[in-house]
Design a protein around this motif. Structure first.
Motif, PDB file in Angstrom:
ATOM      1  N   TYR A  57       0.803  -0.922  -0.342  1.00 31.31           N
ATOM      2  CA  TYR A  57       0.023   0.193   0.269  1.00 31.31           C
ATOM      3  C   TYR A  57       0.769   1.361   0.206  1.00 31.31           C
ATOM      4  N   ASP A  58       1.848   0.538   0.947  1.00 26.55           N
ATOM      5  CA  ASP A  58       2.522   2.168   1.252  1.00 26.55           C
ATOM      6  C   ASP A  58       4.309   1.772   1.549  1.00 26.55           C
ATOM      7  N   GLU A  59       5.194   2.096   0.858  1.00 26.15           N
ATOM      8  CA  GLU A  59       6.498   0.849   0.947  1.00 26.15           C
ATOM      9  C   GLU A  59       6.870   1.842   2.137  1.00 26.15           C
ATOM     10  N   SER A  60       6.465   3.121   3.064  1.00 20.65           N
ATOM     11  CA  SER A  60       6.931   3.442   4.118  1.00 20.65           C
ATOM     12  C   SER A  60       6.435   2.078   5.386  1.00 20.65           C
ATOM     13  N   LEU A  61       5.442   1.539   5.194  1.00 26.13           N
ATOM     14  CA  LEU A  61       4.832   1.200   5.556  1.00 26.13           C
ATOM     15  C   LEU A  61       5.657  -0.278   6.304  1.00 26.13           C
ATOM     16  N   ARG A  62       6.614  -0.842   5.026  1.00 25.01           N
ATOM     17  CA  ARG A  62       7.546  -1.631   5.263  1.00 25.01           C
ATOM     18  C   ARG A  62       8.520  -1.435   6.522  1.00 25.01           C
ATOM     19  N   ARG A  63       8.302  -0.457   7.714  1.00 24.12           N
ATOM     20  CA  ARG A  63       9.073  -0.272   8.957  1.00 24.12           C
ATOM     21  C   ARG A  63       8.045  -0.714   9.551  1.00 24.12           C
ATOM     22  N   TRP A  64       8.776  -1.334  10.828  1.00 22.80           N
ATOM     23  CA  TRP A  64       7.253  -0.716  11.433  1.00 22.80           C
ATOM     24  C   TRP A  64       7.022   0.499  12.500  1.00 22.80           C
ATOM     25  N   ALA A 181       2.052  -3.553  17.461  1.00 24.52           N
ATOM     26  CA  ALA A 181       1.931  -2.932  18.145  1.00 24.52           C
ATOM     27  C   ALA A 181       2.395  -4.056  19.356  1.00 24.52           C
ATOM     28  N   LEU A 182       2.206  -5.170  19.635  1.00 22.45           N
ATOM     29  CA  LEU A 182       2.860  -5.672  20.887  1.00 22.45           C
ATOM     30  C   LEU A 182       4.378  -6.018  21.020  1.00 22.45           C
ATOM     31  N   THR A 183       4.992  -6.246  19.381  1.00 22.92           N
ATOM     32  CA  THR A 183       6.157  -6.180  18.742  1.00 22.92           C
ATOM     33  C   THR A 183       6.998  -4.998  19.888  1.00 22.92           C
ATOM     34  N   LEU A 184       5.559  -4.100  18.978  1.00 24.84           N
ATOM     35  CA  LEU A 184       6.630  -2.106  19.467  1.00 24.84           C
ATOM     36  C   LEU A 184       6.985  -2.244  21.358  1.00 24.84           C
ATOM     37  N   LYS A 185       6.284  -2.617  21.136  1.00 28.04           N
ATOM     38  CA  LYS A 185       5.886  -2.341  22.580  1.00 28.04           C
ATOM     39  C   LYS A 185       7.153  -2.798  23.921  1.00 28.04           C
ATOM     40  N   TYR A 186       6.419  -4.425  23.552  1.00 29.22           N
ATOM     41  CA  TYR A 186       7.224  -5.858  24.582  1.00 29.22           C
ATOM     42  C   TYR A 186       8.196  -6.352  24.039  1.00 29.22           C
ATOM     43  N   GLY A 187       9.043  -6.221  22.460  1.00 28.04           N
ATOM     44  CA  GLY A 187      10.185  -7.083  21.886  1.00 28.04           C
ATOM     45  C   GLY A 187      11.040  -7.063  22.716  1.00 28.04           C
ATOM     46  N   LYS A 188      11.590  -6.097  22.846  1.00 26.62           N
ATOM     47  CA  LYS A 188      13.175  -5.347  23.998  1.00 26.62           C
ATOM     48  C   LYS A 188      12.744  -6.653  25.237  1.00 26.62           C
ATOM     49  N   THR A 189      11.982  -6.007  26.223  1.00 24.87           N
ATOM     50  CA  THR A 189      11.301  -6.593  27.425  1.00 24.87           C
ATOM     51  C   THR A 189      11.783  -8.040  26.922  1.00 24.87           C
ATOM     52  N   ASN A 199      15.685  -7.912  18.704  1.00 22.53           N
ATOM     53  CA  ASN A 199      13.772  -7.843  19.235  1.00 22.53           C
ATOM     54  C   ASN A 199      13.316  -8.807  18.556  1.00 22.53           C
ATOM     55  N   THR A 200      12.510  -9.385  20.233  1.00 25.19           N
ATOM     56  CA  THR A 200      11.305 -10.660  19.654  1.00 25.19           C
ATOM     57  C   THR A 200      10.296 -10.206  19.047  1.00 25.19           C
ATOM     58  N   VAL A 201      10.154 -10.890  17.814  1.00 26.78           N
ATOM     59  CA  VAL A 201       8.940 -10.269  17.637  1.00 26.78           C
ATOM     60  C   VAL A 201       7.714 -11.215  18.098  1.00 26.78           C
ATOM     61  N   ILE A 202       6.506 -10.496  18.111  1.00 30.86           N
ATOM     62  CA  ILE A 202       5.915 -11.247  18.932  1.00 30.86           C
ATOM     63  C   ILE A 202       4.353 -11.229  17.963  1.00 30.86           C
ATOM     64  N   SER A 203       4.517 -13.113  17.802  1.00 30.62           N
ATOM     65  CA  SER A 203       3.353 -12.964  16.430  1.00 30.62           C
ATOM     66  C   SER A 203       2.128 -13.060  17.156  1.00 30.62           C
ATOM     67  N   VAL A 204       0.620 -12.780  17.329  1.00 34.14           N
ATOM     68  CA  VAL A 204      -0.771 -12.120  17.514  1.00 34.14           C
ATOM     69  C   VAL A 204      -1.901 -12.906  16.502  1.00 34.14           C
ATOM     70  N   VAL A 615       2.240 -10.985  28.100  1.00 28.40           N
ATOM     71  CA  VAL A 615       2.662 -10.023  27.402  1.00 28.40           C
ATOM     72  C   VAL A 615       1.034  -9.251  26.955  1.00 28.40           C
ATOM     73  N   VAL A 616      -0.123 -10.299  25.863  1.00 28.62           N
ATOM     74  CA  VAL A 616      -1.044 -10.139  26.192  1.00 28.62           C
ATOM     75  C   VAL A 616      -2.285 -10.383  26.718  1.00 28.62           C
ATOM     76  N   LYS A 617      -2.169 -10.931  27.860  1.00 29.76           N
ATOM     77  CA  LYS A 617      -2.877 -10.678  28.936  1.00 29.76           C
ATOM     78  C   LYS A 617      -2.780  -9.746  29.855  1.00 29.76           C
ATOM     79  N   ALA A 618      -1.292  -8.826  29.460  1.00 27.20           N
ATOM     80  CA  ALA A 618      -1.610  -7.007  30.435  1.00 27.20           C
ATOM     81  C   ALA A 618      -2.021  -6.082  29.232  1.00 27.20           C
TER      82      ALA A 618
END
Length: 669
Positions: A57-64, A181-189, A199-204, A615-618
């Protein structure tokens, strides 16, 4: 001369259609299709088209980035899958040929099969052609020709198509928005907890995360379980007045508590047949000494108990039994069931129904007659044909049109016996399992004789129960496996495996026959309490899910909902569908969220899986709840039957995704 074009989901199915149409593929084969002067038969190779990722849709969206979320397109984009572009081009070209007047849609008869063709149709921009939908339950020649003959305009399946597109958009929106959203928020944690540099990618996913939550929750229940020790008391009784009779014909009876007893307090007891403390159990036994003590038969109850054959197999039940008996995972069972279907041996495998349709019930004699050519069970098939139940099956519990959505239960077609010889041994076993279950519904119930004896000694009650199989009925052909380890023991108190015993047909091992002593007992007869024994036991934690019991738990997810009104509202709804449940478990294992023991088929969460659940529970707690997932699935069924529109469903979905994504963004760590 105009031609009819038939498009199937895969090459092997196209071959079956070609044979049914009396086409010789060796003479009519082209690159990607088969053609004669009257017919063209082509195929997809599963999905040829997929939804485009945000960067298309937009090349800029490749980056999270948080500022690009939530991502909810006004118009969804699709693209041809690169690896199958050649076949798409072939199919698209055929769809546009001027000599093609009618298109017969022969993809799998279900929501996913409908979606596969509609995507091709949309991308190929097909117009000006008559389109008919072929809906079949098996790949026998007769069924294929019936499906072609009775094919309906594809517009009659528009609601099913809308449900298919809605399901795909739902998985897409939830997966992309919540995973990013969860990866950006909690991936490093998570990476710090796991000792990772990257960085850990969180699959939901809508279904995947809910299933993970169920497995993690069961593991937490096991860890927090506090075992309880208990002590059961058995009395050994013998008939006769004289001590010399004590050595002959003795039998055990288990202690049962009573409200009038003065020997113990209610708080001393474990349930109604044991004590919580060993000293209390010993004290109770000592109160009867010296032995022998007088006893009397207070009551004798003799009754017959009938056990009906279980309902037919749907995919979930077959996957559960194969997991338990053959230790194979649900994906393997589905592959075997699909192979049996494609070789014309059985009917369509991806079904939730466990009954026959009234139309099939009227013709069921054909299926049974064909099984007379199946040597391992030919005698049973011949015997069944003499039963009156063959004609009355349409009015039995095994036939119910109201319990069928797309397809009836998995049953043998009675055809394809030559193919059976070339099957792998495991596939042959699964086929036999299906045939035995099918034939068993025509047999009478198994009949047991039960005997319950109540004895009183010194004011305390003792009970002995016996059960003897008198008439095997359907067990003759079913060959029920009697596994005491699966049935549990009287000394264990467990929550059990979720989903087992759907028909109340747990393998209960009856005795060979009643003992002569029990048969001779009469009410009021005097006995001797010869001695007593104490048996120590402990309660057991809930059992972990196996791949099979997890499939059943997913199918019956609506039963896990505590709210009565909501449970009634989505009755029959499950997590995922018969076509997708096995793949969910496979994906969870592949991304490292769960572990599957291949020998036992037991499922356990990994450390990563547990952290993702936390993470999902929170953040998006609802994703872990079966009611959310089941209610979404119920909503899709409403779209499919026209109760609600696709737009109504999408409005609700987009609101949920937007609200929850923003909530994650605004969460403070």
């Amino acid at each position: 001369m105009s031609k009819d074009l038939f498009i199937s989901e895969k090459p092997s199915v196209a071959q079956q259609f070609a044979q049914a149409l009396d086409i010789d593929p060796s003479r009519s084969r082209r690159d990607g299709y088969i053609e004669t002067d009257r017919y063209i038969v082509t195929w997809c190779v599963g999905h040829l088209v997929t939804m485009s990722y945000p960067d298309k849709y937009d090349e800029s969206l490749r980056r999270w980035r948080f500022d690009s979320l939530p991502f909810i397109p006004e118009v969804f984009r699709y693209e041809i899958i690169d690896s199958v572009k050649k076949q798409f081009d072939i199919v698209s070209g055929l769809l546009h040929r001027e000599d093609v007047s009618t298109i017969y849609i022969c993809t799998d008869s279900g929501r996913e099969g409908e979606y596969i063709y509609r995507l091709v149709d949309m991308m190929a921009k097909v117009s000006g052609k008559e389109k008919k939908r072929v809906w079949i339950d098996s790949q026998t020649r007769e069924e294929i020709l019936r499906g072609i003959r009775e094919a309906k305009p594809d517009t009659e399946y528009d609601n099913l198509s809308a449900a298919a597109f809605s399901r795909a958009k739902e998985d897409y929106l939830m997966g992309i928005n919540f995973s990013r959203a969860l990866t950006l928020k909690y991936g490093k944690t998570l990476s710090r907890h796991l000792g990772r540099d990257k960085n850990t990618v969180i699959s939901v996913g809508r279904v995947m995360t809910c299933v993970l939550g169920m497995i993690v929750r069961r593991e937490e229940e096991i860890r927090s379980f506090q075992k309880t020790n208990f002590y059961k008391i058995n009395g050994m009784f013998a008939p006769g007045e004289a001590d010399t009779d004590i050595k002959h014909g003795s039998f055990r009876a288990e202690f049962r508590s009573s409200d009038s007893s003065t020997k113990y307090a209610p708080t001393d007891l474990y349930k109604n047949n044991g004590f919580l403390k060993q000293e209390k159990a010993v004290e109770f036994m000592k109160s009867f000494q010296p032995f022998p003590r007088e006893a009397v038969v207070e009551s004798i109850e003799r009754k017959k108990e009938s056990k009906n054959p279980p309902l037919l197999y749907n995919l979930a039940e077959l996957q559960n039994d194969c997991s338990r008996m053959f230790k194979i995972n649900p994906d393997e069972t589905l592959a075997i069931a699909q192979e049996l279907y494609e070789k014309k041996l059985t009917t369509y495998p991806r079904t939730d129904a466990r009954v026959l349709s009234s139309a099939v019930a009227k013709e069921i004699q054909k299926n049974i007659s064909g099984l007379r050519n199946f040597a391992p069970l030919a005698n049973y098939a011949g015997e069944v044909l003499t039963f009156a139940s063959v004609k009355s099956i349409g009015s039995s519990r095994y036939t119910d049109d109201k319990k069928i959505t797309d397809h009836y239960a998995i049953i043998p077609t009675g055809q394809g016996m030559r193919e059976y010889q070339n099957l792998k041994p495991l596939t042959q076993k699964v086929y036999q399992l299906i045939v035995r279950r099918f034939l068993s519904i025509f047999y009478p119930p198994a009949v047991y004789q039960k005997m319950n004896v109540s004895i009183v000694s010194d004011g305390e009650s003792f009970v002995t129960n016996s059960k003897v199989l008198k008439e095997p009925g359907y067990l003759t052909v079913a060959e029920v496996r009697r596994q005491a380890e699966n049935a549990g023991t009287p000394d264990k108190a467990s929550d059990g495996d979720a989903g087992e015993g759907q028909d109340g047909n747990s393998d209960e091992k009856p005795e060979a026959d009643f003992s002569e002593t029990l048969l001779r007992l009469k009410k009021g007869q005097k006995l001797k309490l010869v001695t007593m024994e104490m048996k120590e036991g402990e309660t057991a934690p809930p059992k972990r899910y196996t791949s099979g019991t997890m499939i059943l738990a997913m199918e019956n997810a609506g039963n896990l909902i505590e709210d009565d009104d909501l449970r009634a509202q989505i009755k029959g709804a499950g997590i995922g569908t018969s076509a997708t449940r096995a793949g969910i478990l496979t994906k969870l294992e592949k991304i490292g969220y769960i572990a599957l023991n291949k020998k036992t088929q037991v499922l356990t969460p990994t450390k990563l899986g547990e952290l993702v659940t936390q993470v999902v529970k929170a953040s998006v707690r609802q994703l872990l709840n079966p009611e959310l997932t089941a209610s979404w699935e119920k909503g899709l069924s409403y779209v499919a039957d026209g109760t609600i529109t696709e737009q109504e469903y999408m409005d609700k979905l987009e609101h949920f995704v937007r609200t929850k994504t923003n909530a994650i963004k605004n969460t403070r760590l």
